[in-house]
Scaffold this active site. Structure first.
Site, mmCIF file in Angstrom:
data_model
loop_
_atom_site.group_PDB
_atom_site.id
_atom_site.type_symbol
_atom_site.label_atom_id
_atom_site.label_comp_id
_atom_site.label_asym_id
_atom_site.label_seq_id
_atom_site.Cartn_x
_atom_site.Cartn_y
_atom_site.Cartn_z
ATOM 1 N N ARG A 74 60.431 -25.120 13.196
ATOM 2 C CA ARG A 74 59.532 -26.243 12.881
ATOM 3 C C ARG A 74 59.828 -27.444 13.763
ATOM 4 N NH1 ARG A 74 58.076 -25.570 6.945
ATOM 5 N NH2 ARG A 74 57.337 -27.677 7.011
ATOM 6 N N GLU A 107 38.051 -31.155 26.618
ATOM 7 C CA GLU A 107 39.183 -30.581 25.875
ATOM 8 C C GLU A 107 38.920 -29.119 25.543
ATOM 9 O OE1 GLU A 107 42.141 -31.020 25.297
ATOM 10 O OE2 GLU A 107 42.613 -29.852 23.522
ATOM 11 N N LYS A 109 55.695 -26.824 27.252
ATOM 12 C CA LYS A 109 55.208 -27.720 26.183
ATOM 13 C C LYS A 109 55.291 -29.174 26.631
ATOM 14 C CE LYS A 109 53.584 -29.015 22.314
ATOM 15 N NZ LYS A 109 52.115 -28.923 22.140
ATOM 16 N N HIS A 125 22.378 -33.275 37.878
ATOM 17 C CA HIS A 125 22.941 -33.790 39.149
ATOM 18 C C HIS A 125 23.789 -32.742 39.843
ATOM 19 C CE1 HIS A 125 21.458 -37.790 38.190
ATOM 20 N NE2 HIS A 125 21.854 -37.569 36.958
ATOM 21 N N CYS A 145 59.415 -31.691 7.693
ATOM 22 C CA CYS A 145 60.821 -31.312 7.666
ATOM 23 C C CYS A 145 60.977 -29.932 7.028
ATOM 24 C CB CYS A 145 61.581 -32.341 6.854
ATOM 25 S SG CYS A 145 61.278 -34.019 7.451
ATOM 26 N N ASN A 194 60.563 -34.355 2.231
ATOM 27 C CA ASN A 194 59.589 -34.140 3.304
ATOM 28 C C ASN A 194 58.378 -34.971 2.942
ATOM 29 O OD1 ASN A 194 58.106 -33.195 5.461
ATOM 30 N ND2 ASN A 194 57.401 -31.369 4.397
ATOM 31 N N GLY A 195 57.929 -35.829 3.857
ATOM 32 C CA GLY A 195 56.728 -36.622 3.585
ATOM 33 C C GLY A 195 56.964 -38.082 3.876
ATOM 34 N N TRP A 201 62.460 -34.180 10.692
ATOM 35 C CA TRP A 201 61.619 -34.558 11.843
ATOM 36 C C TRP A 201 61.339 -36.032 11.630
ATOM 37 C CZ3 TRP A 201 59.787 -32.614 16.366
ATOM 38 C CH2 TRP A 201 58.699 -33.236 16.968
ATOM 39 N N LYS A 240 41.374 -25.988 26.757
ATOM 40 C CA LYS A 240 41.953 -24.980 25.846
ATOM 41 C C LYS A 240 41.692 -23.575 26.370
ATOM 42 C CE LYS A 240 44.274 -27.240 23.178
ATOM 43 N NZ LYS A 240 44.486 -28.096 24.289
ATOM 44 N N GLU A 252 43.804 -22.923 29.552
ATOM 45 C CA GLU A 252 45.267 -22.843 29.485
ATOM 46 C C GLU A 252 45.766 -21.683 28.633
ATOM 47 O OE1 GLU A 252 47.371 -26.089 27.705
ATOM 48 O OE2 GLU A 252 45.727 -26.593 26.386
HETATM 49 C C1 AGP Z 1 47.573 -29.605 26.100
HETATM 50 O O1 AGP Z 1 47.100 -28.427 25.438
HETATM 51 C C2 AGP Z 1 48.500 -29.283 27.239
HETATM 52 N N1 AGP Z 1 49.610 -28.553 26.767
HETATM 53 C C3 AGP Z 1 48.830 -30.491 28.116
HETATM 54 O O2 AGP Z 1 47.618 -30.918 28.693
HETATM 55 C C4 AGP Z 1 49.453 -31.716 27.389
HETATM 56 O O3 AGP Z 1 48.475 -32.318 26.554
HETATM 57 C C5 AGP Z 1 49.884 -32.734 28.445
HETATM 58 O O4 AGP Z 1 50.862 -32.119 29.254
HETATM 59 C C6 AGP Z 1 50.434 -34.031 27.867
HETATM 60 O O5 AGP Z 1 51.576 -33.741 27.099
HETATM 61 P P1 AGP Z 1 52.143 -34.915 26.138
HETATM 62 O O6 AGP Z 1 51.078 -35.207 25.138
HETATM 63 O O7 AGP Z 1 53.389 -34.343 25.526
HETATM 64 O O8 AGP Z 1 52.417 -36.112 27.012
#
Ligand code: AGP
Length: 618
Positions: free
Chosen positions: A30, A487, A613, A510, A2, A104-105, A78, A491, A494
């Site tokens: 935030r 993962e 996002k 393979h 928060c 906050n916490g 939050w 990163k 993206e």
């Molecule tokens: C992750 O870095 C990406 N922004 C994307 O893969 C994200 O994880 C995915 O869209 C799922 O989003 P969510 O966790 O909000 O469901």
């Protein structure tokens, strides 16, 4: 996490309402779901708080302004416990409105403290742990007549993580605060002093600050700042000059929100673990409202998610199957929904989502429930669509994640899924109490291990800078290292817009080994050598194979693993970690590599092209 603001000024200075609202505006980045202020004036407290964005509170105050005041506190919440409503917004009052508290916490022992207050006849207006602190403070002040001493007494009685700020109707011009496991900084002004969850709260007024230490209480007036420990013994914080501009202050001095959030990962894991074990050592997942007999009858678990969240699910799958001995599948939500999966009332579907608003996952949840499955949401956003449409929720406590690229939420999702797996193992009798407490102990040691990796990450940052013109990178891993490899590739794709591929190291022969050319950067995540099981030797062989073909091998391996050294061009050492928990540390260098390489390319790390996002369309 928060947003927190405190102000103590004089009549010669600005109005407290204006200073507090300005601080809350600077903390808006935030992420939050409600906001509120409390001011001390003429022997009373006046408050205003609203669910929703700060603009709603400001609109309310424009129509019905609070009286003049030079002392006040403000909060953006939050939600972690209790829905984002006006009633649950901070501040919370105690002592018939004589005390206002913002927090906050997570106060882990609030239930037992609340029971004591209820026995004393105290009435509650909200479901929050914060209100318990407000009533305790009112009671302590009534007994001592000394606000700092009362705050010390309350702080000593609390367990968990908290930054508490309070004002009292009978103590003009004074704000008192306490902190444990949660940030608090003091702003030193000229004729005024400030408090904040970070310097962004007051950077418009002063750049002279004090960082509060663990288990400390601070009392500010317009002309004084007094710091003690929880026993009232004088103590010192750490003075520093803020040389960031306002924009940088919002990022805590980091160059991007992604960099800030990568560095918040120890706290995200610690906060997600916090409050999940009762005094007897049993796991308690109080948001998991699915009947125990139903959970005992489950014969299959299906984890559904997208992107990074799906890789968190893939990591957790190894632990869940190992601990619970229940088949556990992981499926991309958008594939699950359309493949006519075998799902029924004996299936537990786990929907993993940071935002809780990913449409692909929402639709998959609806499909699973239509087939009779029980659904648990593992989510970072309280009250969002996916937990609302699920049978139960297990919230991650990573705090708001601003950068599009998910980092701290990823570690928190893995942590929450581990907790779910351990809870099921405890419930179904697959694990004895001592085994569960041993694993919980290993999990609780992870924030420190993550921090150790972050402290030594300079090697990765340097490597990313000189590899900035790389056009393709491969990532290899086995077992839990395989989803970490995917993962790491995601990163890089993206945020650095570089082609990258993560795949199971066992797949190398393979097909993918044909990709290896001299100088081809290949990251390899190596399992712990301590088990000396076949897994470790197989991966070392993989490194040997690609090194022999001229690849640039960048190896993530446990400190002391000398087997990898002859075949690695670079070794990134990580602290010894139990195999199933290793992803919580092995992914960190990959996150930093992608973030640093994108920064070196001058790209917008926080808002990469073509991405949102939360993907709220199918
Ligand atoms: C992750 O870095 C990406 N922004 C994307 O893969 C994200 O994880 C995915 O869209 C799922 O989003 P969510 O966790 O909000 O469901």
């Amino acid at each position: 996490m928060c947003g927190i603001v405190g102000y103590a000024g004089t009549a010669a200075g600005p109005q407290a309402q204006d200073v507090v609202l300005e601080g809350l505006r600077r903390l808006e980045y935030r992420g939050y779901d409600s906001a509120g202020v409390a001011l001390q004036t003429d022997g009373r407290l006046v408050t205003a708080k609203k669910a929703g964005k700060l603009a709603r509170l400001v609109e309310f105050l424009d129509e019905d302004p609070l009286p003049p005041s030079v002392t006040g506190i403000g909060h953006t919440r939050w939600a972690t416990h209790g829905a984002p409503t006006d009633a649950n917004a901070h501040p919370h009052l105690g002592g018939d409105g004589t005390v206002a508290v913002i927090h906050n916490g997570i106060i882990e022992n609030f239930a037992s403290l609340k029971a004591g207050l209820l026995t004393d006849g105290v009435g509650f207006a909200s479901q929050t742990d914060t209100e318990v602190a407000a009533h305790l403070l009112a009671k302590a002040y009534a007994e001592t007549g000394d606000l700092p001493a009362a705050m010390c007494a309350v702080a000593r009685s609390l367990e968990g993580a908290f930054t508490l700020l309070a004002v009292h109707a009978d103590v003009p011009g004074t704000v008192v605060a306490a902190r444990r496991n949660s940030p608090l900084v003091v702003g030193l002004g000229d004729g005024a002093n400030y408090l904040g969850s970070d310097v962004a709260a007051f950077i418009g007024h002063t750049r002279e600050a004090i960082e509060m230490g663990q288990d400390q209480v601070v009392t500010i007036t317009a002309s004084s700042v007094s710091i003690t420990d929880f026993d009232g013994v004088p103590a010192d914080g750490v003075h520093f000059h803020v040389d960031w501009d306002a924009a940088a202050a919002e990022k805590g001095g980091f160059p991007s929100f992604m960099a800030k959030e990568i560095n918040e990962q120890p706290q995200a894991v610690a906060d997600t673990l916090r409050g999940r074990v009762d005094p007897s050592g049993r796991l308690v997942l109080d948001e998991l409202h699915i009947d125990e007999t139903v959970l005992r009858s489950i014969d299959k678990i299906v984890i559904i998610a997208c992107g990074t969240a799906s890789y968190a699910g893939q990591v957790a799958r190894y632990a869940i199957e190992h601990w619970c001995r229940i088949p556990c599948e992981v499926e991309l939500a958008h594939e699950f929904r359309y493949r006519d999966p075998v799902v029924n009332e004996k299936t537990l579907v786990v929907a993993v989502s940071q935002s809780g608003e990913t449409m692909d996952t929402i639709m998959a949840v609806r499909h699973a429930r239509e087939q009779g499955a029980r659904v648990v949401a593992v989510c970072n956003t309280y009250g969002s669509t996916i937990p609302r449409e699920s049978d139960a929720a297990l919230y991650t406590h990573a705090g708001p994640e601003i950068a599009v690229a998910s980092t701290k939420a990823f570690l928190a999702q893995i942590t929450a899924c581990y907790l779910l797996g351990l809870y099921l193992a405890q419930l179904r009798g697959n694990k004895f109490a001592d085994e569960i407490s041993e694993i919980m102990g290993q999990l609780q040691a992870m924030p420190e291990k993550i921090q150790k990796v972050l402290d030594g990450i300079g090697q990765v940052r340097a490597m990313a800078r000189w590899m900035a013109d790389t056009r393709s990178v491969l990532f290899l891993g086995r077992h839990v290292g395989y989803p970490v490899a995917m993962e790491g590739a995601l990163k890089l794709k993206e945020i650095a817009y570089i082609h990258a591929e993560g795949f199971a190291a066992g797949e190398l022969k393979h097909g993918p080994i044909a990709l290896i050319e001299p100088g081809q950067p290949v990251f390899v995540i190596v399992p712990s050598p301590r088990n000396r099981d076949v897994l470790h030797s197989k991966v070392v062989s993989n490194i040997q194979e690609i090194n022999a073909r001229g690849a640039r091998t960048i190896v993530i391996a446990e400190e002391g693993d000398e087997d990898v050294v002859p075949y690695a061009d670079d070794v990134i050492w990580i602290p010894p970690t139990p195999t199933l928990l290793a992803p919580l540390v092995t992914v960190v260098p990959l996150q930093v590599f992608a973030c640093e390489l994108a920064t070196a390319k001058g790209l917008d790390v926080d808002q990469p092209r073509n991405l949102a996002k939360s993907v709220t369309v199918e």
